[in-house]
Design an enzyme around this catalytic site. Structure first.
Site, PDB file in Angstrom:
ATOM      1  N   GLN A 120       4.695  24.795  36.231  1.00 30.89           N
ATOM      2  CA  GLN A 120       5.037  23.428  35.857  1.00 30.89           C
ATOM      3  C   GLN A 120       5.273  23.353  34.341  1.00 30.89           C
ATOM      4  O   GLN A 120       5.623  22.311  33.823  1.00 30.89           O
ATOM      5  CB  GLN A 120       3.888  22.481  36.228  1.00 30.89           C
ATOM      6  N   VAL A 122       7.012  24.051  30.698  1.00 31.35           N
ATOM      7  CA  VAL A 122       8.395  24.168  30.228  1.00 31.35           C
ATOM      8  C   VAL A 122       8.468  25.031  28.981  1.00 31.35           C
ATOM      9  O   VAL A 122       9.503  25.121  28.331  1.00 31.35           O
ATOM     10  CB  VAL A 122       9.011  22.783  29.923  1.00 31.35           C
ATOM     11  N   HIS A 138       9.805  22.431  36.352  1.00 27.68           N
ATOM     12  CA  HIS A 138      10.154  21.352  35.416  1.00 27.68           C
ATOM     13  C   HIS A 138      11.111  21.842  34.333  1.00 27.68           C
ATOM     14  O   HIS A 138      11.256  21.204  33.293  1.00 27.68           O
ATOM     15  CB  HIS A 138       8.888  20.745  34.791  1.00 27.68           C
ATOM     16  N   CYS A 146      23.537  23.312  33.571  1.00 27.87           N
ATOM     17  CA  CYS A 146      24.706  22.531  33.962  1.00 27.87           C
ATOM     18  C   CYS A 146      24.293  21.555  35.063  1.00 27.87           C
ATOM     19  O   CYS A 146      23.703  21.966  36.062  1.00 27.87           O
ATOM     20  CB  CYS A 146      25.812  23.458  34.456  1.00 27.87           C
ATOM     21  N   GLY A 209      -4.971  26.735  35.988  1.00 19.97           N
ATOM     22  CA  GLY A 209      -4.858  25.759  34.900  1.00 19.97           C
ATOM     23  C   GLY A 209      -4.045  24.530  35.240  1.00 19.97           C
ATOM     24  O   GLY A 209      -3.333  24.006  34.394  1.00 19.97           O
ATOM     25  N   THR A 210      -4.138  24.086  36.475  1.00 16.91           N
ATOM     26  CA  THR A 210      -3.451  22.836  36.811  1.00 16.91           C
ATOM     27  C   THR A 210      -4.403  21.929  37.572  1.00 16.91           C
ATOM     28  O   THR A 210      -5.203  22.385  38.391  1.00 16.91           O
ATOM     29  CB  THR A 210      -2.147  23.070  37.608  1.00 16.91           C
ATOM     30  N   ASN A 235      -9.716  27.840  36.936  1.00 12.91           N
ATOM     31  CA  ASN A 235      -9.709  26.659  36.067  1.00 12.91           C
ATOM     32  C   ASN A 235     -11.101  26.470  35.477  1.00 12.91           C
ATOM     33  O   ASN A 235     -12.090  26.498  36.217  1.00 12.91           O
ATOM     34  CB  ASN A 235      -9.318  25.416  36.894  1.00 12.91           C
TER      35      ASN A 235
HETATM   36 ZN   LIG Z   1      28.517  24.300  36.022  1.00  9.56          ZN
END
Ligand SMILES: [Zn+2]
Length: 273
Positions: A120, A122, A138, A146, A209-210, A235
């Protein structure tokens, strides 16, 4: 609690060894990681005391709709960020480095016991560590995507002309945006489909860790449990999953996961605990 202040007790070490046995006995192991693993790399959580949004202010809750309304304006803001939350986020993520937890997941993949990694986060840290079978549900702040064909690009691969924003995809002509899934944006259908397929095959999930509260990732471990698969939680804090998990390893990923790799390797070599 981080890896440096954490103390491995014999009881926990025995549980980690039991987790190693579960991984080795499983047909398809999927790891699911969340913000807790990034915290150990110096990335604060978004909310709560010391959180990124607490410090820098929240991004707009309709970020994706704003992007769609005026992609050129959103791109100008991306190239020349004025909002403090955007600058704070980029600075923080740019400084972070993978920790031993990220590296241990790469080791499990190389040994052949980890078959997919859903994150999850980024922050690009799993990619920097070298994970290959990575599903970034995410998105990834360091990539572009695109909106037409969902292809991901390194920023260097997309020439950006400030007089002709937004940049367009060279294969389908679609609008290019940052890969990070913004507030209000649906999860890209390709990664979502691959996550569901990985979860459907999975008979042992390692949840690291979530807090298992953000949909749809929050559903994944419970889906595995419903099909009588095993769930191993890593965790330092109790979560909604702790009481339901097959095994809950109370410690930071940066300390528990390298130890898990140790036990997997030892068992693979045929040693006794
Ligand atoms: Zn494209």
């Amino acid at each position: 609690m981080d890896a440096a202040t954490f103390e491995l007790t014999p009881t926990l070490d025995a549980e980690i060894d039991r987790a190693a046995a579960l991984l080795l006995g499983a047909r398809s192991v999927v790891a699911l990681t969340g913000a807790g693993l990034s915290v150990e790399s110096g990335i604060p959580p978004f909310r709560g005391p010391g959180g990124l949004w607490t410090k820098y202010g929240e991004p707009p809750l309709d970020g994706y709709q704003r992007f769609l309304r005026d992609p050129a304006k959103a791109w100008r803001e991306r190239l020349h960020p004025t909002e403090s939350w955007a600058r704070g986020l980029t600075d923080t993520l740019g400084r972070a480095k993978p920790n031993p937890g990220h590296q241990a997941l790469v080791a499990l993949e190389e040994i052949g016991v980890l078959h997919a990694l859903i994150t999850q986060n980024v922050d690009d840290l799993h990619r920097q560590a070298g994970s290959k079978t990575l599903l970034e549900i995410h998105g990834n702040y360091a990539l572009l995507r695109c909106l037409g064909c969902h292809s991901r690009f390194e920023p260097a691969a997309i020439p950006v002309d400030e007089d002709a924003l937004p940049p367009l995809c060279s294969s389908c002509g679609g609008v290019i945006k940052g890969d990070t899934v913004q507030f209000g944006e649906p999860i890209p259908p390709d990664v979502l489909r691959d996550c569901y397929a990985a979860v459907e095959r999975c008979d042992c999930m390692l949840v690291i860790g979530t807090t298992a509260t953000v949909y749809p990732a929050a559903e994944f471990p419970f889906e595995v449990l419903r099909r009588r698969g095993q769930v191993i939680e890593v965790n330092p804090y109790e979560s909604e999953l702790t009481s339901a998990a097959t095994l809950s390893l109370a410690g930071p990923g940066g300390a528990v996961l390298p130890r898990l790799v140790h036990h997997v390797k030892r068992r693979n070599a045929g040693d006794r605990p």
